[in-house]
Design a protein around this motif. Structure first.
Motif, PDB file in Angstrom:
ATOM      1  N   GLY A  92     -31.260  21.478 -12.718  1.00 18.48           N
ATOM      2  CA  GLY A  92     -32.597  20.982 -13.458  1.00 18.48           C
ATOM      3  C   GLY A  92     -33.393  20.148 -12.468  1.00 18.48           C
ATOM      4  O   GLY A  92     -32.740  19.643 -11.670  1.00 18.48           O
ATOM      5  N   GLY A  93     -34.553  19.716 -12.895  1.00 21.95           N
ATOM      6  CA  GLY A  93     -35.345  18.872 -11.877  1.00 21.95           C
ATOM      7  C   GLY A  93     -35.191  17.650 -12.393  1.00 21.95           C
ATOM      8  O   GLY A  93     -35.723  16.773 -11.454  1.00 21.95           O
ATOM      9  N   TYR A 126     -30.459  22.111  -1.587  1.00 17.18           N
ATOM     10  CA  TYR A 126     -29.374  22.167  -2.467  1.00 17.18           C
ATOM     11  C   TYR A 126     -29.858  22.539  -3.777  1.00 17.18           C
ATOM     12  O   TYR A 126     -31.439  22.104  -3.985  1.00 17.18           O
ATOM     13  CB  TYR A 126     -28.274  21.273  -2.482  1.00 17.18           C
ATOM     14  CG  TYR A 126     -28.816  19.725  -2.607  1.00 17.18           C
ATOM     15  CD1 TYR A 126     -28.985  19.034  -1.520  1.00 17.18           C
ATOM     16  CD2 TYR A 126     -29.223  19.351  -3.831  1.00 17.18           C
ATOM     17  CE1 TYR A 126     -29.436  17.907  -1.380  1.00 17.18           C
ATOM     18  CE2 TYR A 126     -29.897  17.998  -3.790  1.00 17.18           C
ATOM     19  CZ  TYR A 126     -29.954  17.353  -2.518  1.00 17.18           C
ATOM     20  OH  TYR A 126     -30.489  16.010  -2.641  1.00 17.18           O
ATOM     21  N   VAL A 127     -29.140  23.216  -4.627  1.00 16.39           N
ATOM     22  CA  VAL A 127     -29.958  23.353  -5.917  1.00 16.39           C
ATOM     23  C   VAL A 127     -29.170  22.625  -7.106  1.00 16.39           C
ATOM     24  O   VAL A 127     -28.045  22.695  -7.289  1.00 16.39           O
ATOM     25  CB  VAL A 127     -29.731  24.888  -6.207  1.00 16.39           C
ATOM     26  CG1 VAL A 127     -30.518  25.301  -7.806  1.00 16.39           C
ATOM     27  CG2 VAL A 127     -30.575  25.715  -5.145  1.00 16.39           C
ATOM     28  N   LEU A 128     -29.927  22.019  -7.885  1.00 15.36           N
ATOM     29  CA  LEU A 128     -29.407  21.234  -9.010  1.00 15.36           C
ATOM     30  C   LEU A 128     -29.351  22.138 -10.204  1.00 15.36           C
ATOM     31  O   LEU A 128     -30.601  23.192 -10.039  1.00 15.36           O
ATOM     32  CB  LEU A 128     -30.199  19.931  -9.354  1.00 15.36           C
ATOM     33  CG  LEU A 128     -30.222  18.943  -7.877  1.00 15.36           C
ATOM     34  CD1 LEU A 128     -31.045  17.981  -8.038  1.00 15.36           C
ATOM     35  CD2 LEU A 128     -28.851  18.363  -7.983  1.00 15.36           C
ATOM     36  N   VAL A 145     -41.049  19.320  -9.262  1.00 14.88           N
ATOM     37  CA  VAL A 145     -39.674  18.987  -8.566  1.00 14.88           C
ATOM     38  C   VAL A 145     -39.160  20.511  -8.358  1.00 14.88           C
ATOM     39  O   VAL A 145     -38.838  20.856  -9.371  1.00 14.88           O
ATOM     40  CB  VAL A 145     -38.865  17.875  -8.949  1.00 14.88           C
ATOM     41  CG1 VAL A 145     -39.576  16.483  -8.202  1.00 14.88           C
ATOM     42  CG2 VAL A 145     -38.785  17.769 -10.260  1.00 14.88           C
ATOM     43  N   THR A 146     -38.819  20.773  -7.542  1.00 10.76           N
ATOM     44  CA  THR A 146     -38.336  22.249  -7.207  1.00 10.76           C
ATOM     45  C   THR A 146     -37.546  22.374  -5.804  1.00 10.76           C
ATOM     46  O   THR A 146     -37.919  21.667  -4.822  1.00 10.76           O
ATOM     47  CB  THR A 146     -39.357  23.219  -7.410  1.00 10.76           C
ATOM     48  OG1 THR A 146     -38.906  24.539  -6.908  1.00 10.76           O
ATOM     49  CG2 THR A 146     -40.653  23.174  -6.504  1.00 10.76           C
ATOM     50  N   PRO A 147     -36.484  23.119  -5.756  1.00 11.86           N
ATOM     51  CA  PRO A 147     -35.728  23.453  -4.301  1.00 11.86           C
ATOM     52  C   PRO A 147     -36.723  24.063  -3.472  1.00 11.86           C
ATOM     53  O   PRO A 147     -36.335  24.087  -2.268  1.00 11.86           O
ATOM     54  CB  PRO A 147     -34.599  24.207  -4.782  1.00 11.86           C
ATOM     55  CG  PRO A 147     -34.556  24.511  -6.096  1.00 11.86           C
ATOM     56  CD  PRO A 147     -35.591  23.736  -6.936  1.00 11.86           C
ATOM     57  N   LEU A 157     -42.283  19.356  -4.567  1.00 14.25           N
ATOM     58  CA  LEU A 157     -41.559  18.618  -3.804  1.00 14.25           C
ATOM     59  C   LEU A 157     -39.906  19.099  -4.025  1.00 14.25           C
ATOM     60  O   LEU A 157     -39.550  19.148  -5.312  1.00 14.25           O
ATOM     61  CB  LEU A 157     -41.547  16.755  -4.252  1.00 14.25           C
ATOM     62  CG  LEU A 157     -42.728  16.445  -3.524  1.00 14.25           C
ATOM     63  CD1 LEU A 157     -42.841  14.714  -4.042  1.00 14.25           C
ATOM     64  CD2 LEU A 157     -42.887  16.578  -2.219  1.00 14.25           C
ATOM     65  N   SER A 158     -39.024  19.181  -3.107  1.00 13.04           N
ATOM     66  CA  SER A 158     -37.517  19.350  -2.883  1.00 13.04           C
ATOM     67  C   SER A 158     -37.043  18.086  -2.500  1.00 13.04           C
ATOM     68  O   SER A 158     -37.683  17.114  -1.592  1.00 13.04           O
ATOM     69  CB  SER A 158     -37.310  20.177  -2.132  1.00 13.04           C
ATOM     70  OG  SER A 158     -35.829  20.226  -1.927  1.00 13.04           O
ATOM     71  N   ILE A 159     -35.956  17.507  -3.030  1.00 10.68           N
ATOM     72  CA  ILE A 159     -35.215  16.387  -2.665  1.00 10.68           C
ATOM     73  C   ILE A 159     -34.034  16.759  -1.673  1.00 10.68           C
ATOM     74  O   ILE A 159     -33.284  15.960  -1.259  1.00 10.68           O
ATOM     75  CB  ILE A 159     -34.651  15.493  -3.809  1.00 10.68           C
ATOM     76  CG1 ILE A 159     -33.645  16.198  -4.733  1.00 10.68           C
ATOM     77  CG2 ILE A 159     -35.602  14.857  -4.551  1.00 10.68           C
ATOM     78  CD1 ILE A 159     -32.553  15.236  -5.426  1.00 10.68           C
ATOM     79  N   GLY A 160     -33.892  17.970  -1.480  1.00  2.06           N
ATOM     80  CA  GLY A 160     -32.797  18.475  -0.427  1.00  2.06           C
ATOM     81  C   GLY A 160     -32.616  19.890  -0.682  1.00  2.06           C
ATOM     82  O   GLY A 160     -33.027  20.397  -1.446  1.00  2.06           O
ATOM     83  N   ALA A 163     -33.902  15.212  -9.908  1.00  2.00           N
ATOM     84  CA  ALA A 163     -34.569  15.102  -8.720  1.00  2.00           C
ATOM     85  C   ALA A 163     -35.966  14.244  -8.978  1.00  2.00           C
ATOM     86  O   ALA A 163     -36.391  13.288  -8.198  1.00  2.00           O
ATOM     87  CB  ALA A 163     -35.333  16.560  -8.153  1.00  2.00           C
TER      88      ALA A 163
END
Ligand code: ADE
Length: 442
Positions: free
Chosen positions: A150-151, A146-148, A97-99, A141-144, A154
């Motif tokens: 950490g994963g 924007y940057v969190l 999981v990554t932006p 995969l990215s969930i959107g 996500a």
């Protein structure tokens, strides 16, 4: 189905999956979730999982070795202990999981739900050593956008969205069918008791009467229409991919192109000095925009000039081709030509023929014109105007463009067309054709 989360913060994962639908699904044994911590695969005293990036720059990068070992351990969970080493054991699908990943969609969620084991790898810091991705990751995969930090959040999103599609997780089999995104549309609005809600000191909000009518066919049609309208208003990108069924078409206004008019405005426009002028008619503007208008199925093409002799000339040119025995294919296009002395006269004519005043949209090559007027990309305008029954009037300016201060009827502005150079002097015929294709082209 099993999810294994590779994370240096396992304490973020467990509590979030203890309650609700996912918590019950875990209790019932429909899904299993566990974690593997890369720190358990380090050999130094500090259990170091990160290091400085080669090439310099801010932040830290997750080291390859502990992460690779943790992913290998996580994936090994899907190999039954009894399987011989070379057995075709079910292999875990390893997701980072990554932006920087591909956006997660409902369609992909459904596909993932058919897999027996998903390993979700969570980054922290500035990212992970790229070689981990090459060696041990199947999908990113990215969930959107924007940057969190950490994963982990996500990964939780992926688990929640996927788990809902695993058999036995949701109570009612159909309850995920009606929801937002399942059919490429957002969900319709929902209400429950009481029928009238009064805010202290505020107005009374009542449930739409149709929902308490008991007429199930009418309720289904209302809900479908609401879903389509919401999608058009909030998500023009989804609406652009939506293909209405024959039943949907009955709920919606007629196709937008068939209630769209184009006006070629010769006044009020400006010249190169900014003065308001009246430009003169150009023969090929009449022909070419009429042909574009017919190609895209428009309802009318209006030549706007306050000079009576110029209007007569436009009508004469159109009539010549309509009467020409050999010009049959152009005759249909030139039959769309109307003349008017002003933009107001075009608006009045459209209002009379459609029974509603048009939504008036301006175009300009200049970004600064029509200040304060809402700007729309073509797909946004198509979505917005597509669900509203009003006709659409698109104004094309001749000369150096529409004199914005003198055209108060404009409520929307189409973003200027931009090419790849800084030279921006498209002919009005070309600009009109490009805009029509962006609005209506398939
Ligand atoms: N990690 C940090 N931001 C993320 C995002 N938007 N999607 C997936 N993983 C992430």
């Amino acid at each position: 189905m099993r999810f294994t989360v590779v994370t240096i913060l396992p304490e973020l994962i467990e509590p979030a999956l203890a309650a609700g639908v996912v918590g019950r699904a875990r209790e019932a044994g429909a899904i299993a979730v566990d974690t593997v911590n890369p720190r358990d695969f380090t050999s130094d005293r500090h259990r170091t999982v990160d290091d400085t990036p080669y090439g310099g720059g801010p932040g830290m990068v997750m080291k390859a070795e502990p992460l690779l070992a943790a992913i290998a351990r996580a994936a090994a969970v899907s190999v039954p202990a009894s399987a011989p080493d070379d057995a075709a054991a079910p292999r875990a699908h390893r997701i980072l999981v990554t932006p920087a990943g591909t956006p997660l969609t409902q369609a992909r969620v459904r596909e993932l739900a058919a897999l027996p084991h998903i390993v979700l790898v969570c980054g922290r810091y500035e990212g992970i050593d790229e070689r981990v991705i090459e060696l041990a990751i199947d999908e990113q995969l990215s969930i959107g956008d924007y940057v969190l930090s950490g994963g982990e959040l996500a990964a939780l999103v992926v688990i929640d969205a996927v788990a809902r599609h695993v058999p036995g997780v949701l109570g009612e089999a159909s309850s995920d069918e009606d929801e937002s995104h399942s059919a490429g549309l957002l969900e319709y609005p929902q209400y429950t008791r009481p029928v009238a809600l009064r805010e202290p000191g505020g107005a009374e909000l009542t449930v739409p009467a149709i929902l308490t009518s008991g007429n199930h066919a009418a309720i289904a049609a209302w809900r479908r229409r609401q879903a389509i309208e919401r999608t058009a208003q909030r998500r023009p990108d989804l609406f652009a991919r939506f293909r209405p069924t024959a039943a949907d078409r009955k709920l919606l206004p007629p196709a937008l192109h068939a209630r769209t008019h184009l006006a070629l405005v010769h006044h009020p426009v400006t010249d190169r000095t900014g003065s308001v002028v009246t430009t003169s008619l150009t023969n090929f503007d009449i022909h070419d925009l009429a042909r574009s208008s017919l190609t895209y199925g428009l309802a009318g093409y209006h030549i706007v000039t306050p000079i009576a002799a110029q209007r007569d000339k436009a009508a004469h040119i159109a009539a010549l081709w309509i009467a020409d025995a050999h010009g049959e294919h152009r005759a249909r296009a030139l039959a769309l030509v109307r003349t008017a002395e002003s933009i107001e006269a075009v608006i009045a004519e459209i209002a009379a023929s459609h029974g509603t005043a048009p939504r008036v949209v301006a175009t300009s090559a200049r970004t600064g014109s029509f200040p304060g007027v809402a700007r729309r990309a073509p797909e946004e305008l198509r979505a917005e105007a597509g669900v509203d029954p009003a006709p659409l009037l698109i104004l094309l300016g001749t000369g150096w463009g529409l004199a914005d201060a003198l055209i108060p009827s404009v409520s929307r502005m189409l973003a200027p067309i931009e090419g790849t150079s800084d030279w921006n002097h498209l002919s009005v015929r070309s600009a009109g054709a490009i805009l029509l294709d962006r609005l209506f082209g398939r």
